[in-house]
Design an enzyme around this catalytic site. Structure first.
Site, short mmCIF file in Angstrom:
data_model
loop_
_atom_site.label_atom_id
_atom_site.label_comp_id
_atom_site.label_asym_id
_atom_site.label_seq_id
_atom_site.Cartn_x
_atom_site.Cartn_y
_atom_site.Cartn_z
N CYS A 54 1.88 -6.82 -0.56
CA CYS A 54 0.61 -6.24 -1.00
C CYS A 54 0.19 -5.09 -0.09
O CYS A 54 -0.30 -5.32 1.02
CB CYS A 54 -0.47 -7.33 -1.01
SG CYS A 54 -2.08 -6.71 -1.49
N CYS A 80 -3.55 -5.02 0.71
CA CYS A 80 -3.99 -5.99 1.71
C CYS A 80 -3.58 -5.58 3.12
O CYS A 80 -4.34 -5.74 4.07
CB CYS A 80 -3.38 -7.37 1.45
SG CYS A 80 -3.31 -7.85 -0.25
N ASP A 81 -2.36 -5.08 3.27
CA ASP A 81 -1.78 -4.94 4.60
C ASP A 81 -1.53 -3.51 5.06
O ASP A 81 -1.16 -3.28 6.21
CB ASP A 81 -0.43 -5.71 4.66
CG ASP A 81 -0.63 -7.19 4.40
OD1 ASP A 81 -1.70 -7.71 4.77
OD2 ASP A 81 0.28 -7.82 3.83
#
Ligand code: NAP
Length: 331
Positions: free
Chosen positions: A158, A161-162
């Protein structure tokens, strides 16, 4: 008599205590809270069916993790996946849909007759006259040495997300589809270089994304190449690449590996209950009916082809309308 030979009486009031004194009865239960589930909740709540959504542990599903959505009609400037999820939830709640959050279904019994029984990890058992399954899909893994070990320490599924953790670093993206390019483009906001490794010499992604990615000065493409191993100490520091045409292998230094190689449907809990195809997708007909009368499915758990927010929304609408009509026929 129903088609499976079991007699069936519809309950009239939602949330009444079930036969065993512990289960809660609902007219309609929607399992999953992605775009298909949200839309099924909107339509069944507007039909005064007072649906309960068992939302799962990733509220909103995969779309909630999408940084920007540009192809959902009605939002010409685009919007974040989380913003779209919030709007969908608010719209469904406005008409009475209820959400059981931080709760996932662990087991179902659709085959012992109706009402159907659903067990959840909040300790609650539910029964329902109709069920709409919208549990979505999960990113696929490469299954190479180092992948599991370094997940969360350089390996990610992701970008949204990261990505932030890879500021001024170099990352590798695996895959040649829309997700790989979309997420790869997003990662250029943080990473200095984004190197896409694709197992063929032709991308699967749509033309617009291809054009943007191929022309992006921070992105590069390595063709006919797979990752055999992910290496590191505390965190990832290299991958072993293999050219699938020549068989040649080499070590390639990188700080992160983002894997976008497709998805698998989250249908395991329906094994032995719902008919699934060879890839695990729940089989539905045009009315979004499964093999069990009264159980419908929509979104990525049953759609191997389109997998768009807009198509999931359409399928959620169809499933809700079919459920509503089917319930009316039973009364
Ligand atoms: P996808 O279209 O199935 O693409 C997966 C990619 O990963 C393919 O390029 C595939 O290679 C590669 N791959 C699969 N297994 C691999 C393995 N073991 N090792 C290395 N590479 C592997 O999946 P997706 O990109 O997640 O997209 C899924 C669906 O969502 C598609 O329908 C897509 O259009 C849609 N989507 C749309 C958007 C958008 O419209 N903005 C954004 C995201 C997703 P091959 O090409 O050789 O098969």
């Amino acid at each position: 008599m129903s088609d499976n030979g079991l007699s069936f009486t519809l309950s009239t009031s939602p949330s009444q205590t079930g036969n065993n004194g512990e289960s809660k009865h609902e007219k309609v239960i929607i399992i999953g809270s992605g775009p298909a589930g949200m839309t099924a909740a909107l339509y069944t709540s507007r039909a005064k069916l007072n649906p309960l959504v068992i939302a799962g542990h990733e509220f909103g599903g995969q779309v909630a993790l999408t940084y920007e959505i540009e192809n959902y009609p009605g939002f010409p400037e685009g919007l974040s996946g989380q913003a779209l999820v919030d709007l969908m939830q608010a719209q469904a709640e406005r008409f009475g849909a209820r959400f059981e959050t931080f709760t996932a279904v662990t087991k179902v019994d659709f085959t012992s007759g109706r009402p159907f029984t659903i067990w959840a990890d909040n300790g609650q058992t539910y029964t329902a006259d109709a069920v709409i399954v919208t549990v979505g899909a999960t990113p696929r893994h490469l299954n190479v040495p180092g992948e599991k070990e370094f997940t969360g320490r350089g390996v990610s599924y992701c970008g949204t997300c990261d990505g932030f953790f890879f500021r001024d670093k170099n990352v590798v993206v695996v895959g040649g589809g829309d997700s790989a390019l979309e997420e790869g483009l997003f990662l250029t906001r943080f990473a200095t270089r984004v190197d896409v490794m694709h197992r063929r010499n032709e991308l699967r992604a749509g033309a617009t994304l291809q054009q943007r990615a191929l022309n992006h000065e921070q992105m590069s493409f390595t063709w006919d190449t797979v990752i055999d191993e992910i290496k590191g100490d505390d965190v990832v520091n290299a991958v072993t690449l293999r050219n699938v045409k020549t068989g040649e292998t080499r070590e390639y230094p990188t700080d992160g590996v983002f894997i976008f190689i497709g998805h698998d449907p989250n249908s395991d809990i329906f094994e032995g209950q719902l008919d699934r195809d060879e890839f695990g997708y729940v089989i539905t007909d045009k009315l979004m009916r499964t093999n069990i009368e009264g159980v419908f499915a929509a979104g990525e758990v049953q759609d191997r082809i389109y997998r768009q927010v807009a198509t999931s929304v359409g399928q959620g609408t169809a499933a809700a309308m079919s459920a509503e009509r089917w319930l009316a026929e039973q009364e």
